[in-house]
Design a protein around this motif. Structure first.
Motif, PDB file in Angstrom:
ATOM      1  N   ASN A 231       0.792  -1.110  -0.003  1.00  0.00           N
ATOM      2  CA  ASN A 231       0.012   0.054  -0.084  1.00  0.00           C
ATOM      3  C   ASN A 231       0.804   1.255  -0.087  1.00  0.00           C
ATOM      4  O   ASN A 231       1.726   1.511   0.726  1.00  0.00           O
ATOM      5  N   SER A 234       0.407   3.647   3.500  1.00  0.00           N
ATOM      6  CA  SER A 234       0.877   3.022   4.643  1.00  0.00           C
ATOM      7  C   SER A 234       2.238   2.373   4.639  1.00  0.00           C
ATOM      8  O   SER A 234       2.959   1.922   5.437  1.00  0.00           O
ATOM      9  N   GLU A 236       2.534  -0.809   3.958  1.00  0.00           N
ATOM     10  CA  GLU A 236       2.441  -2.109   4.586  1.00  0.00           C
ATOM     11  C   GLU A 236       1.798  -3.316   3.626  1.00  0.00           C
ATOM     12  O   GLU A 236       1.060  -2.582   2.444  1.00  0.00           O
ATOM     13  N   ALA A 242      -5.643   2.539   4.435  1.00  0.00           N
ATOM     14  CA  ALA A 242      -5.207   3.639   4.859  1.00  0.00           C
ATOM     15  C   ALA A 242      -6.063   4.666   4.446  1.00  0.00           C
ATOM     16  O   ALA A 242      -6.601   4.732   3.592  1.00  0.00           O
ATOM     17  N   LEU A 246      -3.535  10.061   4.915  1.00  0.00           N
ATOM     18  CA  LEU A 246      -1.994   9.632   4.538  1.00  0.00           C
ATOM     19  C   LEU A 246      -1.751  10.015   3.120  1.00  0.00           C
ATOM     20  O   LEU A 246      -0.473  10.107   2.996  1.00  0.00           O
ATOM     21  N   TYR A 270      -6.902   0.507   0.256  1.00  0.00           N
ATOM     22  CA  TYR A 270      -6.688  -1.074   1.031  1.00  0.00           C
ATOM     23  C   TYR A 270      -6.138  -2.098   0.073  1.00  0.00           C
ATOM     24  O   TYR A 270      -6.586  -2.086  -1.161  1.00  0.00           O
TER      25      TYR A 270
END
Length: 331
Positions: A231, A234, A236, A242, A246, A270
């Protein structure tokens, strides 16, 4: 032996399929600067080199399925596509982007076996350009491979065919293969490939494919398949959402690289647990049509870089800094 056999298979397929749609014949000589969109060998000191592979700009036709380098109109489109993405990468890096006889958009309507003939032909140019760059210009400098769509596919092929060398892997900051699929099976087949797990790990592949929440298939990620993704908000690989807060900024550049529109906190995202695609949460689908006939509504493929432009730009700098710190510690 494995590589030799694969090339023989490609040659056989070419003999079968090239009787119709032909590959362009004007083989590029990468010693000639005219065969490079960017060849930044001089200028102020930079921390790394970016080898960038352009996405698909050639549509193809019934006679020619690979772009001709003598087609000035297509060359102009090629330059424009590179300019739209250079700003993500060139703040602290020299930029190298070759012209290559890319496969036309029409090949993506063929079966995978037919398509491979033209993609393999395109890759021979990319491989030759990279080898020329590495031999004549790299001089041991850190490398970022970067591309989008077909360009990302070409970068992943370079990872498989060239970065099996430990020496090459030590030079790799990261491979940004945005807008293409990379699977767990491929990582198993090529165990020297590593997918990114965070915002600053190095020697890794970064990839994602943006789409609306309702989409269940695309040319890049067919139904029933699963790609890997990180992602870009994020950094992650989990499925948590997220928030749009952000998102550091979506940017929509012109073909000269000028950003004509920028939107802060544009969208959240996401990773879909089943498809591995990046689900975009805050975009009105009608405002961002797919633009290409090979994609259904809700496939945001052409916007992968634009929706997350500032996040990617910042991340390139973060990974270069992390790589530099690692090299200083090891010295």
């Amino acid at each position: 032996m494995q590589r030799f056999s694969r090339r023989l298979a490609i040659c056989f397929l070419a003999a079968v399929f090239l009787c119709g749609c032909q590959a362009a014949a004007d083989t590029p000589n990468y010693a000639d600067p005219d065969n490079w969109v960017y060849l930044q060998t001089a200028g102020k000191a930079r921390s790394a080199d970016v080898f960038f592979v352009c996405p698909t700009v050639y549509f193809g036709d019934e006679e020619t399925c690979n772009m001709s380098l003598s087609d000035e109109g297509v060359r102009a489109d090629f330059i424009g596509a590179v300019n739209m993405q250079i700003g993500i990468y060139d703040e602290d890096a020299r930029f190298f982007a070759p012209f290559y006889r890319q496969a036309g958009l029409n090949v993506y309507e063929m079966s995978p076996a037919e398509r491979e003939v033209y993609l393999a032909s395109a890759f021979r140019d990319v491989e030759a350009a990279f080898d020329y760059y590495y031999e004549h210009y790299n001089d041991g400098r850190p490398i970022i491979l970067a591309g989008f769509s077909q360009g990302a596919d070409m970068c992943l092929r370079l990872m498989k065919d060239r970065f099996n060398s430990e020496k090459m892997r030590r030079q790799l900051v990261a491979c940004y293969a945005v807008g293409w699929s990379i699977t767990e099976d491929e990582l198993s087949q090529y165990p020297y490939l590593k997918f990114a797990e965070g915002s600053s790990d190095t020697g890794v592949i970064i990839s994602f494919n943006s789409e609306a929440e309702h989409v269940t298939e695309s040319v890049i990620v067919p139904a029933g398949s699963r790609t890997l993704a990180i992602n870009p908000l994020s950094w992650e690989t989990g499925t948590g959402t997220a928030d749009r807060s952000l998102n550091d900024g979506a940017c929509f550049p012109d073909t000269d690289g000028t950003i004509i529109s920028e939107i802060d906190h544009f969208t959240g995202a996401y990773i879909d647990g089943s498809r591995g695609t990046l689900k975009v949460t805050d975009v009105m689908e009608a405002d961002y049509p797919p633009q290409l006939d090979i994609f259904e509504d809700g496939v945001y493929h052409v916007y992968d870089y634009q929706f997350f432009y500032r996040d990617l730009q910042e991340n390139v700098g973060e990974r270069i800094a992390a790589y530099t710190a690692q090299m200083n510690e090891a010295a």
